[in-house]
Write a protein that holds these residues in place. Structure first.
Motif, PDB file in Angstrom:
ATOM      1  N   LEU A 102       0.818  -1.213   0.000  1.00  0.00           N
ATOM      2  CA  LEU A 102       0.000   0.000   0.000  1.00  0.00           C
ATOM      3  C   LEU A 102       0.853   1.265   0.000  1.00  0.00           C
ATOM      4  CD1 LEU A 102      -2.781  -1.218   2.436  1.00  0.00           C
ATOM      5  CD2 LEU A 102      -3.125  -0.549   0.054  1.00  0.00           C
ATOM      6  N   ARG A 103       1.940   1.254   0.747  1.00  0.00           N
ATOM      7  CA  ARG A 103       2.821   2.430   0.723  1.00  0.00           C
ATOM      8  C   ARG A 103       3.409   2.641  -0.662  1.00  0.00           C
ATOM      9  NH1 ARG A 103       5.476   1.127   6.624  1.00  0.00           N
ATOM     10  NH2 ARG A 103       4.035   2.402   7.862  1.00  0.00           N
ATOM     11  N   GLY A 104       3.671   1.547  -1.366  1.00  0.00           N
ATOM     12  CA  GLY A 104       4.182   1.659  -2.723  1.00  0.00           C
ATOM     13  C   GLY A 104       3.181   2.262  -3.686  1.00  0.00           C
ATOM     14  N   ARG A 105       1.918   2.350  -3.267  1.00  0.00           N
ATOM     15  CA  ARG A 105       0.865   2.930  -4.103  1.00  0.00           C
ATOM     16  C   ARG A 105       0.308   4.209  -3.514  1.00  0.00           C
ATOM     17  NH1 ARG A 105       2.037  -1.923  -4.780  1.00  0.00           N
ATOM     18  NH2 ARG A 105       1.788  -3.011  -6.790  1.00  0.00           N
ATOM     19  N   GLY A 106       1.088   4.824  -2.624  1.00  0.00           N
ATOM     20  CA  GLY A 106       0.760   6.167  -2.166  1.00  0.00           C
ATOM     21  C   GLY A 106       0.070   6.290  -0.832  1.00  0.00           C
ATOM     22  N   VAL A 107      -0.179   5.180  -0.123  1.00  0.00           N
ATOM     23  CA  VAL A 107      -0.833   5.270   1.182  1.00  0.00           C
ATOM     24  C   VAL A 107       0.176   5.752   2.223  1.00  0.00           C
ATOM     25  CG1 VAL A 107      -1.906   3.937   3.048  1.00  0.00           C
ATOM     26  CG2 VAL A 107      -2.573   3.528   0.661  1.00  0.00           C
ATOM     27  N   ARG A 108      -0.203   6.782   2.962  1.00  0.00           N
ATOM     28  CA  ARG A 108       0.676   7.341   3.987  1.00  0.00           C
ATOM     29  C   ARG A 108       0.022   7.415   5.362  1.00  0.00           C
ATOM     30  NH1 ARG A 108       3.435   6.024   0.640  1.00  0.00           N
ATOM     31  NH2 ARG A 108       4.992   7.147  -0.596  1.00  0.00           N
ATOM     32  N   ASP A 109      -1.256   7.082   5.442  1.00  0.00           N
ATOM     33  CA  ASP A 109      -1.961   7.156   6.721  1.00  0.00           C
ATOM     34  C   ASP A 109      -2.906   5.959   6.823  1.00  0.00           C
ATOM     35  OD1 ASP A 109      -2.773   8.089   9.172  1.00  0.00           O
ATOM     36  OD2 ASP A 109      -3.927   9.792   8.410  1.00  0.00           O
ATOM     37  N   TRP A 110      -3.350   5.697   8.045  1.00  0.00           N
ATOM     38  CA  TRP A 110      -4.135   4.503   8.313  1.00  0.00           C
ATOM     39  C   TRP A 110      -5.201   4.784   9.359  1.00  0.00           C
ATOM     40  CZ3 TRP A 110      -2.012   0.484   5.444  1.00  0.00           C
ATOM     41  CH2 TRP A 110      -0.681   0.670   5.015  1.00  0.00           C
ATOM     42  N   PHE A 111      -6.358   4.136   9.213  1.00  0.00           N
ATOM     43  CA  PHE A 111      -7.268   4.051  10.352  1.00  0.00           C
ATOM     44  C   PHE A 111      -6.624   3.101  11.356  1.00  0.00           C
ATOM     45  CE2 PHE A 111     -10.708   2.096  12.748  1.00  0.00           C
ATOM     46  CZ  PHE A 111     -11.374   3.215  13.215  1.00  0.00           C
ATOM     47  N   HIS A 112      -6.160   1.954  10.846  1.00  0.00           N
ATOM     48  CA  HIS A 112      -5.283   1.103  11.653  1.00  0.00           C
ATOM     49  C   HIS A 112      -4.310   0.403  10.719  1.00  0.00           C
ATOM     50  CE1 HIS A 112      -7.077  -2.767  10.483  1.00  0.00           C
ATOM     51  NE2 HIS A 112      -8.280  -2.309  10.784  1.00  0.00           N
ATOM     52  N   PRO A 153      -6.467   1.390   5.198  1.00  0.00           N
ATOM     53  CA  PRO A 153      -5.683   2.514   4.695  1.00  0.00           C
ATOM     54  C   PRO A 153      -6.509   3.782   4.518  1.00  0.00           C
ATOM     55  CG  PRO A 153      -6.282   1.070   2.892  1.00  0.00           C
ATOM     56  CD  PRO A 153      -6.768   0.400   4.153  1.00  0.00           C
ATOM     57  N   VAL A 154      -5.833   4.903   4.593  1.00  0.00           N
ATOM     58  CA  VAL A 154      -6.407   6.209   4.254  1.00  0.00           C
ATOM     59  C   VAL A 154      -5.676   6.697   3.011  1.00  0.00           C
ATOM     60  CG1 VAL A 154      -6.770   8.596   4.989  1.00  0.00           C
ATOM     61  CG2 VAL A 154      -6.942   6.736   6.665  1.00  0.00           C
ATOM     62  N   TYR A 155      -6.438   7.044   1.977  1.00  0.00           N
ATOM     63  CA  TYR A 155      -5.825   7.484   0.723  1.00  0.00           C
ATOM     64  C   TYR A 155      -6.596   8.680   0.192  1.00  0.00           C
ATOM     65  CZ  TYR A 155      -3.891   7.244  -4.021  1.00  0.00           C
ATOM     66  OH  TYR A 155      -3.263   7.538  -5.200  1.00  0.00           O
ATOM     67  N   GLU A 156      -5.878   9.761  -0.056  1.00  0.00           N
ATOM     68  CA  GLU A 156      -6.481  11.000  -0.535  1.00  0.00           C
ATOM     69  C   GLU A 156      -7.622  11.438   0.386  1.00  0.00           C
ATOM     70  OE1 GLU A 156      -7.498  10.215  -4.620  1.00  0.00           O
ATOM     71  OE2 GLU A 156      -5.410  10.415  -5.289  1.00  0.00           O
ATOM     72  N   GLY A 157      -7.433  11.228   1.690  1.00  0.00           N
ATOM     73  CA  GLY A 157      -8.405  11.669   2.687  1.00  0.00           C
ATOM     74  C   GLY A 157      -9.557  10.728   2.934  1.00  0.00           C
ATOM     75  N   CYS A 158      -9.664   9.640   2.159  1.00  0.00           N
ATOM     76  CA  CYS A 158     -10.767   8.690   2.310  1.00  0.00           C
ATOM     77  C   CYS A 158     -10.272   7.423   2.997  1.00  0.00           C
ATOM     78  CB  CYS A 158     -11.363   8.344   0.950  1.00  0.00           C
ATOM     79  SG  CYS A 158     -12.113   9.757   0.102  1.00  0.00           S
ATOM     80  N   GLY A 196      -1.007   1.240  16.822  1.00  0.00           N
ATOM     81  CA  GLY A 196      -1.443   0.726  15.532  1.00  0.00           C
ATOM     82  C   GLY A 196      -2.571   1.489  14.882  1.00  0.00           C
ATOM     83  N   PHE A 197      -3.099   2.522  15.537  1.00  0.00           N
ATOM     84  CA  PHE A 197      -4.213   3.291  14.987  1.00  0.00           C
ATOM     85  C   PHE A 197      -3.763   4.706  14.644  1.00  0.00           C
ATOM     86  CE2 PHE A 197      -6.297  -0.189  16.976  1.00  0.00           C
ATOM     87  CZ  PHE A 197      -7.472  -0.381  16.277  1.00  0.00           C
ATOM     88  N   GLY A 198      -4.218   5.204  13.480  1.00  0.00           N
ATOM     89  CA  GLY A 198      -3.852   6.530  13.037  1.00  0.00           C
ATOM     90  C   GLY A 198      -4.441   7.603  13.945  1.00  0.00           C
ATOM     91  N   VAL A 199      -3.616   8.563  14.333  1.00  0.00           N
ATOM     92  CA  VAL A 199      -4.056   9.605  15.263  1.00  0.00           C
ATOM     93  C   VAL A 199      -5.192  10.434  14.666  1.00  0.00           C
ATOM     94  CG1 VAL A 199      -3.355  11.743  16.411  1.00  0.00           C
ATOM     95  CG2 VAL A 199      -1.873   9.733  16.506  1.00  0.00           C
ATOM     96  N   GLN A 200      -5.088  10.798  13.391  1.00  0.00           N
ATOM     97  CA  GLN A 200      -6.134  11.612  12.772  1.00  0.00           C
ATOM     98  C   GLN A 200      -7.466  10.863  12.720  1.00  0.00           C
ATOM     99  OE1 GLN A 200      -5.769  14.870  12.087  1.00  0.00           O
ATOM    100  NE2 GLN A 200      -3.726  14.579  12.952  1.00  0.00           N
ATOM    101  N   SER A 201      -7.411   9.576  12.418  1.00  0.00           N
ATOM    102  CA  SER A 201      -8.637   8.780  12.382  1.00  0.00           C
ATOM    103  C   SER A 201      -9.253   8.646  13.772  1.00  0.00           C
ATOM    104  CB  SER A 201      -8.344   7.394  11.802  1.00  0.00           C
ATOM    105  OG  SER A 201      -7.972   7.481  10.449  1.00  0.00           O
TER     106      SER A 201
END
Length: 280
Positions: free
Chosen positions: A51-61, A101-106, A192-197
């Motif tokens: 997923l990181r190789g396809r642009g994912v930089r944030d996660w719900f978990h 994953p979180v991608y482009e804010g979604c 393991g959980f994204g702070v923003q989420s």
């Protein structure tokens, strides 16, 4: 049945469908690479790297992987037991890959069940999950309370001869709300959980508490209310004698008076849905 509005999905939902499809594509790609001796930690890392190789930089978990009887959460008592271990995959062993994953804010949150070779028990569990997907959609459209729907899922599992394994999750949830996440240059995570989420879920919980609803779909009193409009990551999880199986995908709930548009699965072009169609 096709997803309502599938051919003309509102612009606000397209990003969520895109990231959900990306997550399932990751699950299928990683599942195809699994072989005897691969550990849960390695499988979780494979998901992150893909997923990181396809642009994912944030996660719900961050991604999870469960092998063998851990797919049924056998002996799980504390949250730390959900995290990947050194358990290694063996021929015929069931597995579950879970990523958010979180991608482009979604945000997406998906679960993918499979086995290394033939596993008739998990195959049966997966086949019987179709009835749960149908029941959940039907009763959400009827605007039954989340708690009642949860109890009906429980009763269906009992009739099928299975144990409810989503009760092992924190608060026993079968689903939780997901939403847009504010993009940050740096996206930390805690346990393991994204702070923003987590901030978004906490804000939903506070807002819901004031209005009498919860972003967590559980068997408890705080979920004794009709489905709240929004996006829900739904994950019925069956267990039978040390084997578990589940799917997880987004259910869209709206305030429309039209039953078909009041609730619908975000996407029907998903691995488990295609599998059921092929088996008919």
């Amino acid at each position: 049945m096709t997803t309502a509005l599938s051919s003309e999905l509102p612009a606000g939902l397209r990003g969520f469908r895109k990231v959900q499809r990306l997550a399932y594509e990751c699950a299928e790609a990683v599942a195809a690479r699994l072989e005897p001796g691969v550990s849960e930690r390695q499988a979780a890392r494979m998901q992150r790297e893909w997923l990181r190789g396809r642009g994912v930089r944030d996660w719900f978990h961050l991604p999870f992987a469960w092998f063998g009887d851990r797919t049924a959460f056998t002996g799980f008592r504390v949250p730390l037991q959900f995290f990947p271990t050194d358990r290694r995959l063996e021929p015929g062993m069931p597995f579950i890959l879970d990523m958010a994953p979180v991608y482009e804010g979604c945000t997406a949150d998906i679960g993918y069940s499979g086995s290394l070779g033939v596993n008739p028990v998990q195959d049966r569990l997966m086949a019987d999950l179709e009835a749960h997907r149908e029941l959940i959609l039907r009763e959400v459209r009827e605007r039954r309370s989340l708690r009642e729907i949860y109890e009906d899922v429980d009763r269906l599992m009992v009739r099928q001869g299975y144990a409810n394994r989503h009760r092992a999750y924190p608060f026993g949830v079968i689903a939780h709300k997901v939403d847009r996440v504010r993009q940050r240059r740096w996206s930390p995570h805690v346990f393991g959980f994204g702070v923003q989420s987590l901030k978004g879920l906490a804000a939903d919980a506070l807002h819901g508490h004031r209005e009498g609803w919860s972003p967590l779909w559980s068997p408890y009193r705080f979920s004794d209310h009709p489905p709240q409009p929004g996006l829900w990551a739904v994950e019925p999880h069956l267990g039978f004698r040390g084997t578990g199986a589940k799917f997880e995908e987004i259910l869209v709930v709206t305030d429309s008076a039209d039953p078909e548009q009041s609730a619908f699965w975000l996407d029907d072009d998903l691995p488990h849905v295609r599998r059921w169609a092929e088996e008919k």
